[in-house]
Enzyme design. Structure first.
Site, PDB file in Angstrom:
ATOM      1  N   LYS A 226       2.831   9.639   8.583  1.00  0.00           N
ATOM      2  CA  LYS A 226       2.538   9.116   9.934  1.00  0.00           C
ATOM      3  C   LYS A 226       3.374   9.729  11.068  1.00  0.00           C
ATOM      4  O   LYS A 226       3.120  10.872  11.439  1.00  0.00           O
ATOM      5  CB  LYS A 226       2.580   7.594   9.904  1.00  0.00           C
ATOM      6  CG  LYS A 226       1.534   7.072   8.893  1.00  0.00           C
ATOM      7  CD  LYS A 226       1.144   5.623   8.964  1.00  0.00           C
ATOM      8  CE  LYS A 226      -0.083   5.395   8.092  1.00  0.00           C
ATOM      9  NZ  LYS A 226       0.099   4.539   6.955  1.00  0.00           N
TER      10      LYS A 226
ATOM     11  N   TYR B  23       0.851  -1.185   0.000  1.00  0.00           N
ATOM     12  CA  TYR B  23       0.000   0.000   0.000  1.00  0.00           C
ATOM     13  C   TYR B  23       0.886   1.233   0.000  1.00  0.00           C
ATOM     14  O   TYR B  23       1.774   1.368   0.837  1.00  0.00           O
ATOM     15  CB  TYR B  23      -0.896   0.007   1.238  1.00  0.00           C
ATOM     16  CG  TYR B  23      -1.867   1.168   1.285  1.00  0.00           C
ATOM     17  CD1 TYR B  23      -2.914   1.268   0.371  1.00  0.00           C
ATOM     18  CD2 TYR B  23      -1.735   2.163   2.248  1.00  0.00           C
ATOM     19  CE1 TYR B  23      -3.802   2.326   0.419  1.00  0.00           C
ATOM     20  CE2 TYR B  23      -2.627   3.231   2.306  1.00  0.00           C
ATOM     21  CZ  TYR B  23      -3.657   3.306   1.387  1.00  0.00           C
ATOM     22  OH  TYR B  23      -4.540   4.361   1.440  1.00  0.00           O
TER      23      TYR B  23
ATOM     24  N   ASP C 197       9.229   3.218   0.625  1.00  0.00           N
ATOM     25  CA  ASP C 197       8.086   3.889   1.232  1.00  0.00           C
ATOM     26  C   ASP C 197       8.131   3.583   2.731  1.00  0.00           C
ATOM     27  O   ASP C 197       7.705   2.515   3.173  1.00  0.00           O
ATOM     28  CB  ASP C 197       6.786   3.385   0.597  1.00  0.00           C
ATOM     29  CG  ASP C 197       5.556   4.048   1.207  1.00  0.00           C
ATOM     30  OD1 ASP C 197       5.714   4.848   2.162  1.00  0.00           O
ATOM     31  OD2 ASP C 197       4.440   3.767   0.733  1.00  0.00           O
TER      32      ASP C 197
HETATM   33  C1  LIG Z   1      -0.356   5.023   5.464  1.00  0.00           C
HETATM   34  C2  LIG Z   1       0.517   4.724   4.327  1.00  0.00           C
HETATM   35  C3  LIG Z   1       0.546   5.529   3.164  1.00  0.00           C
HETATM   36  C4  LIG Z   1      -0.440   6.646   2.943  1.00  0.00           C
HETATM   37  O1  LIG Z   1      -0.282   7.678   3.843  1.00  0.00           O
HETATM   38  P1  LIG Z   1      -1.520   8.699   4.044  1.00  0.00           P
HETATM   39  O2  LIG Z   1      -0.964   9.759   4.943  1.00  0.00           O
HETATM   40  O3  LIG Z   1      -2.618   7.886   4.664  1.00  0.00           O
HETATM   41  O4  LIG Z   1      -1.886   9.201   2.702  1.00  0.00           O
HETATM   42  C5  LIG Z   1       1.501   5.268   2.206  1.00  0.00           C
HETATM   43  N1  LIG Z   1       2.378   4.263   2.345  1.00  0.00           N
HETATM   44  C6  LIG Z   1       2.376   3.462   3.428  1.00  0.00           C
HETATM   45  C7  LIG Z   1       3.410   2.394   3.551  1.00  0.00           C
HETATM   46  C8  LIG Z   1       1.435   3.653   4.444  1.00  0.00           C
HETATM   47  O5  LIG Z   1       1.405   2.831   5.483  1.00  0.00           O
END
Ligand SMILES: *Cc1c(COP(=O)(O)O)cnc(C)c1O
Length: 418
Positions: free
Chosen positions: A259, A138, A231
């Site tokens: 986050k 994700y 990421d």
């Molecule tokens: C939460 C998450 C995202 C998206 O971040 P948002 O601030 O919710 O848009 C992208 N990559 C990873 C790995 C995530 O856990």
């Protein structure tokens, strides 16, 4: 009003009654009223030990007083300026000091924006269009990456509204599969701009990289003029001062954060080598912009948060994580169950399957009915974990050893009543 009634009301005004799909807990979500330390309180008068922690950001627990104080001070001086602030430099310096690949930083508002911008930059730098992502990974909710995606979209068909012209440039491979990547890169290297990955997959539960896998990706991307993007929206500032790239000793070209970096407020960031980052406007020609980029509240909260995330902090979190995972392993052993307990540092999850879990297809073999029953027993015992087998549980600094023991008792009940 109680949660059940609020949810009925919410469904009239908010699609599905929530603002993000995973929150639609069955039969209805509890509506929060307050967070404090390791606990979340709801409008029905319940409190929960919280291992969801807003899906990762709250590594210091809810309403951590030093962060609340710093933010209050900033609040009294305004909330958005449309011109730069000194704190943006300070937080960027802190990211650069900690994170091996980071020489410059662009602050945005979410992890979604961060990965979207990182992919755009990688395409601009290489002059190529295709990207590789891993099945079940994700990277936020934008079109480039909404293909066999984890998190809230897990198990759903890919979303309508995402044009095929966009997703045909997103190629998929199973995580931890060197052969699949070697073969794909062999075929597509002239067109591949980037490989993007969660170094620890945190949106299909918790899947670590096999030994040598990240090194392999580093090598094959470097040899083929492909940008390697980590990421680290989850792993960043959670598993080590410098995130997964420090933890595993592998340095990507670009990294994305979100986050934890916002200290409980909305944020995202993109960082990397100077030669790439200076392609971003206005230093360079790759467009990226945002009304709330570098927002003073999020930046202040992030800056204060970073002050508390030192080496001792990560050591303490490793100990808590071990206590939780060992406790779970003991419970499963006593019950003669072979379910894998996944995780590292302050991340953990049980998979309700007898398989090892190294990729999305193995994760999918988990019994989600068993998970749901376990989830409900925990909730009934005052323990809140993310409501999906395919999310990761998190610990915070605020969780005491006593909290963990209480949680393990609830987990034992949850596993034994299956
Ligand atoms: C939460 C998450 C995202 C998206 O971040 P948002 O601030 O919710 O848009 C992208 N990559 C990873 C790995 C995530 O856990």
């Amino acid at each position: 009003m109680k949660s059940e009634d609020l949810f009925k009301e919410a469904k009239n005004y908010l699609p599905g009654g929530v603002d993000s799909p995973v929150r639609a807990i069955k039969p209805y979500p509890f509506f929060a009223i307050k967070g404090e330390g390791p606990r979340l309180f709801d409008v029905d008068g319940n409190s929960y030990l919280d291992y969801c922690l807003a899906y990762g950001p709250l590594v210091l627990g809810h309403a951590y007083p030093p962060v609340m104080e710093a933010v209050s001070k900033q609040l009294s001086m305004g909330t958005a300026y449309g011109v730069p602030t000194e704190n943006e430099i300070k937080l960027a310096k802190e990211v650069v000091r900690r994170v091996p690949c980071a020489e410059m930083v662009r602050f945005v508002n979410s992890g979604t924006e961060a990965t979207m911008s990182a992919i755009r930059l990688a395409r601009a730098v290489t002059g190529k269009s295709k990207i590789v992502k891993f099945e079940g990974a994700y990277h936020g909710a934008h079109d480039y990456v909404l293909v066999k995606s984890g998190s809230g979209a897990f198990g759903l068909p890919d979303s309508p509204g995402v044009p095929e012209e966009t997703t045909k440039n997103t190629l998929l491979v199973p995580f931890n599969d060197e052969e699949a990547i070697t073969s794909l890169v062999g075929k597509e290297k002239e067109e591949l701009a980037a490989i993007i990955l969660e170094p620890v997959m945190g949106n299909v539960g918790c899947i670590p990289p096999k030994k040598g896998f990240l090194e392999f990706l580093r090598k094959i991307t470097a040899e083929n003029n492909i940008i390697l993007i980590f990421d680290e929206v989850i792993t960043g500032f959670r598993i080590a001062e410098g995130g997964a790239q420090e933890y595993f000793g592998v340095t990507p070209d670009l990294v994305t954060f979100g986050k934890i970096l916002g200290g409980g407020f909305p944020i995202g960031a993109l960082a990397g080598k100077r030669e790439f980052m200076e392609r971003i406007a206005p230093a360079g020609d790759v467009y990226q912009a945002g009304t709330f980029n570098g927002n003073p509240i999020s930046i202040t909260a992030g800056l204060e948060t970073m002050k508390h995330l030192d080496k001792d902090f990560y050591q303490a979190m490793n100990v808590k994580g071990l206590e939780m995972r060992r406790g779970l392993e003991n419970i499963l052993e006593d019950a003669s169950l072979n379910y894998p307990v996944a995780g590292l540092s302050s991340m953990f999850q049980i998979y309700f399957t007898d398989n090892e879990v190294w990729d999305y297809s193995q994760a999918k073999s988990a019994d989600t009915e068993k998970f749901n029953s376990y989830f409900q027993t925990l909730l009934g015992s005052g323990v809140f974990i993310p409501p999906s087998q395919f999310e990761c549980c998190f610990l915070s600094q605020a969780h005491s050893s006593e909290d963990i023991q209480k949680t393990l008792e609830a987990m034992e009940k949850g596993i034994k009543t299956l």
